[in-house]
Design a protein around this motif. Structure first.
Motif, short mmCIF file in Angstrom:
data_model
loop_
_atom_site.label_atom_id
_atom_site.label_comp_id
_atom_site.label_asym_id
_atom_site.label_seq_id
_atom_site.Cartn_x
_atom_site.Cartn_y
_atom_site.Cartn_z
N SER A 266 0.84 -1.19 0.00
CA SER A 266 0.00 0.00 0.00
C SER A 266 0.88 1.24 0.00
O SER A 266 1.93 1.26 0.64
N VAL A 267 0.45 2.28 -0.74
CA VAL A 267 1.19 3.55 -0.73
C VAL A 267 0.48 4.61 0.12
O VAL A 267 1.00 5.70 0.32
N ASN A 268 -0.73 4.32 0.59
CA ASN A 268 -1.42 5.12 1.60
C ASN A 268 -1.44 6.62 1.28
O ASN A 268 -0.85 7.44 1.99
N PRO A 269 -2.13 7.01 0.21
CA PRO A 269 -2.08 8.41 -0.23
C PRO A 269 -2.71 9.38 0.76
O PRO A 269 -3.68 9.06 1.46
N MET A 270 -2.13 10.58 0.82
CA MET A 270 -2.68 11.70 1.59
C MET A 270 -3.15 12.77 0.61
O MET A 270 -2.45 13.09 -0.35
N PHE A 271 -4.31 13.34 0.88
CA PHE A 271 -4.87 14.40 0.04
C PHE A 271 -4.86 15.70 0.85
O PHE A 271 -5.59 15.81 1.85
N VAL A 272 -4.03 16.64 0.44
CA VAL A 272 -3.89 17.91 1.14
C VAL A 272 -4.83 18.92 0.47
O VAL A 272 -4.59 19.35 -0.66
N LEU A 273 -5.90 19.29 1.14
CA LEU A 273 -6.89 20.19 0.55
C LEU A 273 -6.45 21.64 0.70
O LEU A 273 -5.64 21.99 1.57
N PRO A 274 -6.95 22.52 -0.18
CA PRO A 274 -6.33 23.86 -0.34
C PRO A 274 -6.39 24.76 0.88
O PRO A 274 -5.42 25.46 1.17
N GLU A 275 -7.52 24.79 1.60
CA GLU A 275 -7.59 25.68 2.77
C GLU A 275 -6.64 25.22 3.86
O GLU A 275 -6.01 26.03 4.54
N ALA A 276 -6.51 23.91 4.03
CA ALA A 276 -5.56 23.39 5.01
C ALA A 276 -4.13 23.72 4.60
O ALA A 276 -3.29 24.07 5.44
N ALA A 277 -3.86 23.64 3.31
CA ALA A 277 -2.51 23.96 2.82
C ALA A 277 -2.17 25.43 3.08
O ALA A 277 -1.05 25.76 3.48
N LYS A 278 -3.15 26.30 2.87
CA LYS A 278 -2.91 27.74 3.12
C LYS A 278 -2.65 28.01 4.59
O LYS A 278 -1.79 28.81 4.96
N ALA A 279 -3.41 27.36 5.45
CA ALA A 279 -3.34 27.64 6.88
C ALA A 279 -2.12 27.03 7.55
O ALA A 279 -1.56 27.63 8.47
N ARG A 280 -1.71 25.83 7.11
CA ARG A 280 -0.66 25.13 7.85
C ARG A 280 0.14 24.18 6.96
O ARG A 280 0.50 23.07 7.35
N GLY A 281 0.42 24.64 5.74
CA GLY A 281 1.17 23.81 4.80
C GLY A 281 2.54 23.40 5.33
O GLY A 281 2.97 22.26 5.17
N LYS A 282 3.24 24.33 5.98
CA LYS A 282 4.57 24.04 6.49
C LYS A 282 4.52 22.95 7.56
O LYS A 282 5.29 21.99 7.53
N HIS A 422 -6.25 15.88 4.64
CA HIS A 422 -5.88 17.02 5.48
C HIS A 422 -6.78 18.18 5.08
O HIS A 422 -6.77 18.61 3.92
N MET A 423 -7.54 18.70 6.03
CA MET A 423 -8.57 19.69 5.69
C MET A 423 -8.77 20.68 6.83
O MET A 423 -8.43 20.41 7.98
N ASP A 424 -9.33 21.84 6.46
CA ASP A 424 -9.85 22.81 7.41
C ASP A 424 -11.36 22.93 7.16
O ASP A 424 -11.89 22.32 6.22
N ASP A 425 -12.03 23.73 7.95
CA ASP A 425 -13.49 23.86 7.79
C ASP A 425 -13.86 24.30 6.38
O ASP A 425 -14.88 23.85 5.83
N GLY A 426 -13.04 25.15 5.77
CA GLY A 426 -13.34 25.62 4.42
C GLY A 426 -13.21 24.55 3.36
O GLY A 426 -13.61 24.77 2.19
N ASP A 427 -12.66 23.40 3.71
CA ASP A 427 -12.49 22.29 2.76
C ASP A 427 -13.60 21.25 2.86
O ASP A 427 -13.52 20.20 2.22
N THR A 428 -14.62 21.51 3.66
CA THR A 428 -15.61 20.48 3.96
C THR A 428 -16.27 19.93 2.70
O THR A 428 -16.44 18.71 2.55
N GLU A 429 -16.69 20.80 1.79
CA GLU A 429 -17.36 20.32 0.58
C GLU A 429 -16.41 19.47 -0.27
O GLU A 429 -16.82 18.45 -0.83
N ARG A 430 -15.16 19.90 -0.36
CA ARG A 430 -14.17 19.12 -1.11
C ARG A 430 -13.97 17.74 -0.47
O ARG A 430 -13.89 16.72 -1.15
N ALA A 431 -13.88 17.72 0.84
CA ALA A 431 -13.69 16.46 1.56
C ALA A 431 -14.90 15.54 1.39
O ALA A 431 -14.76 14.33 1.19
N ARG A 432 -16.10 16.14 1.45
CA ARG A 432 -17.32 15.35 1.31
C ARG A 432 -17.36 14.67 -0.06
O ARG A 432 -17.84 13.52 -0.18
#
Length: 506
Positions: A266-282, A422-432
């Motif tokens: 398994s390569v176990n992918p992670m999906f980094v959604l945009p609002e989470a990346a903006k808030a805490r990408g580092k 990886h998500m923030d509240d603003g990514d909810t629709e994308r995550a859904r």
């Protein structure tokens, strides 16, 4: 070293020599000679397991639970010796071996508690309806029953939790199934001392000695004979895709095909959604680097792929991961063979036009340093080799153009043990929108975490669609794993006096 191995197989309570010996290849410390397994020893162990099943398979839940608890006690009684030889053979740090030992004894005790309460039985009762029209209904009772002797193949990367007394063995014994273990040649001493603990528990509890056997290293004919032996009714395996698929095919080709519960890759992918990346990408990039390098990346849940949108926020994630990985020191891998396989896996990425190296290292011997590459969704979907597991601290960043690109990529992944968002509240629709896709791809979905670390619990699922595992309706971790070695039996109009004990009075 305070523990000196016997250098023998354990077959139904007897410590036996084999046909020649092989020498262990420890990361440090003294090497020892161990016996080579043979088909004859496999046959002896399987016949003893079948004989044991006629008592152990029909023993009480309390007797089996007490046996599991005693195995855990006997392992803990050998704690220092297990840590000593385990660290020598594998190169793993003491803290890791101590934690893994606790996990191993913890799951034995958890399974004991689970079967004491009868939670694995799924008892059902449809009472007779003699006056029902147009036809009466008989009295029907159903319960899960053990399937018979089980073969278990020890894993290279977990000398305790997935090996001699690990999850597969514990689950089978909890179900009422005797076990024949094919020990892994990467840690034969660790396997032997755990087998000594099981042997001691068998004697203390008065269990038939055929309930457990350990066959040490051997040629391919040993594994082939074990999975094709007519008395073996299921196989548990954790290992490579190639080796597991070969055994899976052998199980299917038997005159009586049997289930093969294999965890393969398994390569176990992670999906980094945009609002989470903006808030805490580092911070996420640094966290990914830590998970990727944990234990030299030698975890089946190692998150080898990060899916990140193109743009400034995604760049910050990638930069942080690269900087953190560049500071990681080389680590000792479990075996020379695993180290070489890691180098071969890295070589698949080098020289590919669609893959950009972000951080590369060349290691000598058994050491492994992190490597990081980047590609885009289109190139990934066109090149199957990019999605094959590299067992070690190698990461691949897949850059996408937006929501549609990310969802198309998600649909293109093969079966996985885990998938992370990886998500923030603003990514909810994308995550859904991602969830329905990912739940068809993986057995465990995470949000804002890293998949390394598998909790042993009732709710855990450690499995997924092929090639993550060969039976995605099962799990190899948690109490549900016991169900792999049970099958439902219905009893119609059966008097209580001859029903299985667990159904009497139901």
């Amino acid at each position: 070293m305070s523990f000196t191995p016997k250098g023998k197989h354990l077959i139904a309570g007897e410590w036996l020599d084999g046909n020649g010996t092989f020498k262990s290849e420890p990361a440090h410390g003294e090497a020892f000679d161990y016996p080579v397994g043979t088909p004859e020893l496999v046959n002896k162990a399987c016949e003893a397991a079948e004989e044991a099943f006629w008592t152990y398979g029909y023993s009480s839940r309390e007797a089996r639970a007490a046996f599991l608890d005693t195995i855990a006690d006997e392992i803990e009684a050998r704690a220092d010796e297990i840590t000593e030889i385990g660290t020598s053979e594998t190169g793993l740090p003491e803290a890791r071996l101590q934690g893994e030992r606790g996990r191993t004894t913890g799951q034995l005790r958890l399974f004991a508690s689970h079967i004491r309460e009868g939670k694995h039985l799924d008892v059902r009762h449809d009472k007779a309806l003699p006056d029902r029209a147009p036809l009466p209904r008989p009295d029907l009772k159903m319960v899960q029953r053990p399937i018979g002797p089980v073969a278990v193949f020890g894993a290279s990367n977990f000398p305790l939790a997935f090996s001699t007394a690990g999850g597969d063995t514990a689950a089978a014994l909890a179900a009422g199934c005797p076990v024949v273990v094919k020990g892994h040649s990467a840690h034969p001493g660790t396997g032997e001392i755990v087998a000594q603990a099981i042997d001691a528990a068998i004697r203390k509890c008065g269990i038939h000695p055929g309930v457990f056997s350990l066959i040490q290293g051997g040629k391919r004919d040993v594994g082939t004979t074990l999975v094709q032996h007519p008395l073996i009714k299921a196989v548990g395996f954790t290992g490579s895709l190639g080796g597991g698929r070969a055994l899976f095919d052998l199980c299917a080709q038997r005159p009586e095909p049997i289930p093969f519960f294999g965890e393969l890759g398994s390569v176990n992918p992670m999906f980094v959604l945009p609002e989470a990346a903006k808030a805490r990408g580092k911070a996420m990039g640094e966290g990914w680097a830590g998970s990727l390098t944990m234990g030299a990346g030698q975890f089946c849940t190692n998150p080898g792929i990060a899916v990140v949108e193109k743009g400034e926020a995604g760049d910050a994630f990638v930069t942080a991961a690269k900087e953190a990985l560049s500071k990681a020191a080389p680590q000792t891998m479990l075996t020379d063979g695993i180290a070489q396989a890691y180098k071969d896996g890295k070589a698949r990425f080098d020289g590919r036009n669609a893959v950009q190296p972000l951080l590369t290292n060349e290691d000598e011997g058994r050491n492994a340093s992190p490597n990081l590459y980047e590609t885009d969704a289109e190139a990934y979907l066109q090149d199957h080799a990019l999605g094959e597991e590299v067992f070690g601290p190698l990461g691949l960043v897949v850059r996408v153009n937006g929501k549609d690109d990310m969802e198309t990529l998600a649909k293109g992944f093969e079966g996985q043990l885990t998938a992370t968002i990886h998500m923030d509240d603003g990514d909810t629709e994308r995550a859904r929108a991602l969830i329905p896709i990912l739940e068809r791809k993986a057995g465990r979905l995470l949000v804002n975490g890293f998949p390394t670390g598998v909790e042993v619990a009732d709710s855990m699922v450690h499995g997924g669609p092929y090639p993550a595992s060969t039976n995605f309706g099962a799990t190899s971790v948690g109490t549900l794993s016991i169900r792999r070695f049970l099958r439902p039996v219905c009893y119609q109009n059966m008097p209580d006096a001859i029903l299985p004990q667990d159904l009497q009075g139901a």
